[in-house]
Scaffold this motif. Structure first.
Motif, PDB file in Angstrom:
ATOM      1  N   ILE A  11       0.831  -1.206   0.000  1.00  0.00           N
ATOM      2  CA  ILE A  11       0.000   0.000   0.000  1.00  0.00           C
ATOM      3  C   ILE A  11       0.867   1.258   0.000  1.00  0.00           C
ATOM      4  O   ILE A  11       1.830   1.369   0.768  1.00  0.00           O
ATOM      5  N   VAL A  12       0.485   2.241  -0.844  1.00  0.00           N
ATOM      6  CA  VAL A  12       1.137   3.546  -0.784  1.00  0.00           C
ATOM      7  C   VAL A  12       0.683   4.270   0.482  1.00  0.00           C
ATOM      8  O   VAL A  12      -0.361   3.962   1.054  1.00  0.00           O
ATOM      9  N   THR A  13       1.473   5.231   0.909  1.00  0.00           N
ATOM     10  CA  THR A  13       1.072   6.120   2.000  1.00  0.00           C
ATOM     11  C   THR A  13       0.640   7.453   1.393  1.00  0.00           C
ATOM     12  O   THR A  13       1.479   8.194   0.883  1.00  0.00           O
ATOM     13  N   PRO A  14      -0.646   7.764   1.410  1.00  0.00           N
ATOM     14  CA  PRO A  14      -1.095   9.050   0.867  1.00  0.00           C
ATOM     15  C   PRO A  14      -0.649  10.198   1.771  1.00  0.00           C
ATOM     16  O   PRO A  14      -0.642  10.077   3.003  1.00  0.00           O
ATOM     17  N   PHE A  15      -0.260  11.304   1.137  1.00  0.00           N
ATOM     18  CA  PHE A  15       0.142  12.497   1.874  1.00  0.00           C
ATOM     19  C   PHE A  15      -0.710  13.691   1.454  1.00  0.00           C
ATOM     20  O   PHE A  15      -1.182  13.771   0.317  1.00  0.00           O
ATOM     21  N   ASN A  16      -0.878  14.611   2.387  1.00  0.00           N
ATOM     22  CA  ASN A  16      -1.474  15.907   2.083  1.00  0.00           C
ATOM     23  C   ASN A  16      -0.422  16.825   1.482  1.00  0.00           C
ATOM     24  O   ASN A  16       0.778  16.521   1.500  1.00  0.00           O
ATOM     25  N   ALA A  17      -0.865  17.977   0.990  1.00  0.00           N
ATOM     26  CA  ALA A  17       0.057  18.926   0.360  1.00  0.00           C
ATOM     27  C   ALA A  17       1.131  19.416   1.328  1.00  0.00           C
ATOM     28  O   ALA A  17       2.247  19.756   0.914  1.00  0.00           O
ATOM     29  N   GLY A  19       2.585  17.601   3.518  1.00  0.00           N
ATOM     30  CA  GLY A  19       3.465  16.486   3.858  1.00  0.00           C
ATOM     31  C   GLY A  19       2.965  15.575   4.957  1.00  0.00           C
ATOM     32  O   GLY A  19       3.578  14.545   5.232  1.00  0.00           O
ATOM     33  N   THR A  20       1.862  15.926   5.589  1.00  0.00           N
ATOM     34  CA  THR A  20       1.298  15.062   6.622  1.00  0.00           C
ATOM     35  C   THR A  20       0.583  13.873   5.988  1.00  0.00           C
ATOM     36  O   THR A  20       0.224  13.904   4.807  1.00  0.00           O
ATOM     37  N   VAL A  21       0.390  12.825   6.774  1.00  0.00           N
ATOM     38  CA  VAL A  21      -0.282  11.633   6.268  1.00  0.00           C
ATOM     39  C   VAL A  21      -1.764  11.932   6.034  1.00  0.00           C
ATOM     40  O   VAL A  21      -2.439  12.497   6.893  1.00  0.00           O
ATOM     41  N   ASP A  22      -2.245  11.539   4.876  1.00  0.00           N
ATOM     42  CA  ASP A  22      -3.649  11.747   4.500  1.00  0.00           C
ATOM     43  C   ASP A  22      -4.438  10.495   4.866  1.00  0.00           C
ATOM     44  O   ASP A  22      -4.519   9.543   4.089  1.00  0.00           O
ATOM     45  N   TYR A  23      -5.012  10.501   6.049  1.00  0.00           N
ATOM     46  CA  TYR A  23      -5.719   9.316   6.525  1.00  0.00           C
ATOM     47  C   TYR A  23      -7.037   9.083   5.796  1.00  0.00           C
ATOM     48  O   TYR A  23      -7.472   7.931   5.645  1.00  0.00           O
ATOM     49  N   ASN A  24      -7.673  10.135   5.327  1.00  0.00           N
ATOM     50  CA  ASN A  24      -8.886   9.945   4.537  1.00  0.00           C
ATOM     51  C   ASN A  24      -8.544   9.232   3.228  1.00  0.00           C
ATOM     52  O   ASN A  24      -9.262   8.325   2.792  1.00  0.00           O
ATOM     53  N   GLY A  25      -7.435   9.645   2.593  1.00  0.00           N
ATOM     54  CA  GLY A  25      -6.987   8.972   1.384  1.00  0.00           C
ATOM     55  C   GLY A  25      -6.613   7.531   1.640  1.00  0.00           C
ATOM     56  O   GLY A  25      -6.903   6.644   0.829  1.00  0.00           O
ATOM     57  N   ASP A 266      -4.296  11.838  -3.322  1.00  0.00           N
ATOM     58  CA  ASP A 266      -3.474  12.752  -4.096  1.00  0.00           C
ATOM     59  C   ASP A 266      -2.138  12.093  -4.430  1.00  0.00           C
ATOM     60  O   ASP A 266      -1.851  10.971  -3.991  1.00  0.00           O
ATOM     61  N   ASP A 267      -1.322  12.798  -5.227  1.00  0.00           N
ATOM     62  CA  ASP A 267      -0.075  12.213  -5.708  1.00  0.00           C
ATOM     63  C   ASP A 267       1.164  12.783  -5.020  1.00  0.00           C
ATOM     64  O   ASP A 267       2.276  12.662  -5.532  1.00  0.00           O
ATOM     65  N   HIS A 268       0.994  13.372  -3.842  1.00  0.00           N
ATOM     66  CA  HIS A 268       2.142  13.924  -3.127  1.00  0.00           C
ATOM     67  C   HIS A 268       3.061  12.807  -2.638  1.00  0.00           C
ATOM     68  O   HIS A 268       2.603  11.751  -2.180  1.00  0.00           O
ATOM     69  N   VAL A 269       4.356  13.040  -2.749  1.00  0.00           N
ATOM     70  CA  VAL A 269       5.374  12.132  -2.215  1.00  0.00           C
ATOM     71  C   VAL A 269       6.311  12.947  -1.335  1.00  0.00           C
ATOM     72  O   VAL A 269       6.317  14.178  -1.382  1.00  0.00           O
ATOM     73  N   ARG A 270       7.095  12.273  -0.523  1.00  0.00           N
ATOM     74  CA  ARG A 270       8.060  12.958   0.338  1.00  0.00           C
ATOM     75  C   ARG A 270       9.447  12.935  -0.303  1.00  0.00           C
ATOM     76  O   ARG A 270       9.877  11.916  -0.840  1.00  0.00           O
ATOM     77  N   LEU A 271      10.122  14.065  -0.217  1.00  0.00           N
ATOM     78  CA  LEU A 271      11.501  14.125  -0.685  1.00  0.00           C
ATOM     79  C   LEU A 271      12.359  13.077   0.032  1.00  0.00           C
ATOM     80  O   LEU A 271      12.108  12.776   1.202  1.00  0.00           O
ATOM     81  N   PRO A 272      13.291  12.462  -0.697  1.00  0.00           N
ATOM     82  CA  PRO A 272      13.839  12.900  -1.982  1.00  0.00           C
ATOM     83  C   PRO A 272      13.048  12.465  -3.209  1.00  0.00           C
ATOM     84  O   PRO A 272      13.489  12.705  -4.335  1.00  0.00           O
ATOM     85  N   LEU A 273      11.883  11.823  -3.047  1.00  0.00           N
ATOM     86  CA  LEU A 273      11.069  11.493  -4.202  1.00  0.00           C
ATOM     87  C   LEU A 273      10.321  12.738  -4.675  1.00  0.00           C
ATOM     88  O   LEU A 273      10.030  13.645  -3.882  1.00  0.00           O
ATOM     89  N   VAL A 274       9.990  12.760  -5.962  1.00  0.00           N
ATOM     90  CA  VAL A 274       9.210  13.851  -6.540  1.00  0.00           C
ATOM     91  C   VAL A 274       8.124  13.251  -7.423  1.00  0.00           C
ATOM     92  O   VAL A 274       8.188  12.077  -7.816  1.00  0.00           O
ATOM     93  N   LYS A 275       7.117  14.067  -7.742  1.00  0.00           N
ATOM     94  CA  LYS A 275       6.030  13.625  -8.602  1.00  0.00           C
ATOM     95  C   LYS A 275       6.551  13.335 -10.013  1.00  0.00           C
ATOM     96  O   LYS A 275       7.611  13.823 -10.415  1.00  0.00           O
ATOM     97  N   VAL A 276       5.790  12.560 -10.771  1.00  0.00           N
ATOM     98  CA  VAL A 276       6.151  12.295 -12.155  1.00  0.00           C
ATOM     99  C   VAL A 276       6.016  13.578 -12.973  1.00  0.00           C
ATOM    100  O   VAL A 276       5.281  14.502 -12.602  1.00  0.00           O
TER     101      VAL A 276
END
Length: 293
Positions: A11-17, A19-25, A266-276
């Motif tokens: 499972i991916v970990t969804p994040f809010n804009a 950087g916090t964890v998006d628990y609804n997602g 959403d498609d937010h990731v945490r650095l050092p990763l970035v969106k496509v």
């Protein structure tokens, strides 16, 4: 059928804009996977960006995942690292109810010998109240868990029940299948080779693409496990381009782009990763639409 036969999803970990964890997602994703008829869920593996989460966040994600799952599917917790003592202690003190097993990647960066890998998993086995899955992913760890070491661990420690194999080495898969104990599970760690791995005796896949396309993937895997390769092959081929896109600019950025399009998270990731990049995102949207039409 064994509860770990079939499709597991990392499972991916969804994040809010922010950087916090998006628990609804995360809730929407878990329900999406259950409705997609996968067999089990893996929480906080590599795809879950566990390396960028602190211990408090990890514990809350494990707890929340168990709460939302509510016993509907088996759960596996990803607990790995390159400090044996720390990981053994984390496994020993893992107190989250609702989990059925632990998945632990071979130590990264240290580049241990095969004896070092054996002693590492020996320590984890002796610390765990839950069954353990090995995870061999040389492309990330910079070292390979050999077939000999895998089968040695499988023979010596009864609570080591399987391996997620992502080496891409079919000679190694063949040796594991030949030499392992009968009840030890070989599981594909790579979506593209799940079908051919099942043909030599693997019991399923722990998938990335299953986050977005659980129904399509799990149906194909079940056909393979039933030996109906004629029906499974067109479904496998239909997923090839989507799978390629998921890894073209790194995991989980690709599958998060698909999940955003599907309005799951959403498609937010945490650095050092970035969106496509935008070009790949558009291609992912088009391919997702084609498959889900």
């Amino acid at each position: 059928m064994n509860k770990f036969h079939g499709t597991g999803v990392a499972i991916v970990t969804p994040f809010n804009a922010d950087g916090t964890v998006d628990y609804n997602g995360l809730k929407k994703l878990i329900n999406h996977l259950i409705e997609g008829k996968v067999e089990y869920l893996v929480s906080l593996g590599t795809t879950g960006e566990a390396s960028t989460l602190n211990n408090t966040e990890k514990k809350r994600i494990w707890e929340f995942t168990a709460e939302i799952n509510n016993g509907r599917l088996p759960l596996v917790a990803g607990i790995g690292g390159n400090d044996t003592a720390e990981i053994a202690n984390s496994i020993k003190n893992f107190e989250v109810n609702g989990y059925d097993a632990i998945l632990s990647a071979s130590p990264y960066y240290n580049k241990p010998t095969q004896e070092g890998i054996y002693q590492h998993y020996k320590a984890l086995s002796e610390s765990s109240a839950l069954p353990l899955f090995l995870y061999n992913v040389p492309g990330r760890t910079a070292s390979n868990v050999s077939a000999e070491t895998t089968c040695r661990l499988a023979t010596d420690f009864k609570n080591i029940i399987g391996t997620k194999e992502a080496s891409g080495n079919f000679d190694q898969f063949n040796q594991i299948m030949r030499d392992k104990p009968a009840d030890f599970m070989l599981i594909s760690g790579d979506d593209p080779v799940a079908m051919p791995m099942i043909s030599i005796g693997a019991v399923g896949v722990i998938s990335v693409i299953g986050n977005a396309l659980p129904l399509q993937l799990s149906e194909m895997i079940r056909l393979c496990l039933a030996g109906n390769y004629a029906a499974a092959l067109p479904k496998h081929l239909n997923l090839i381009e989507f799978t390629r896109m998921m890894f073209a600019e790194g995991n989980p950025a690709g599958v998060k782009a698909a999940l955003k399009h599907l309005d799951i998270c959403d498609d937010h990731v945490r650095l050092p990763l970035v969106k496509v990049t935008d070009g790949l995102r558009q291609a992912i949207v088009a391919e997702t639409n084609r498959i889900t039409a």
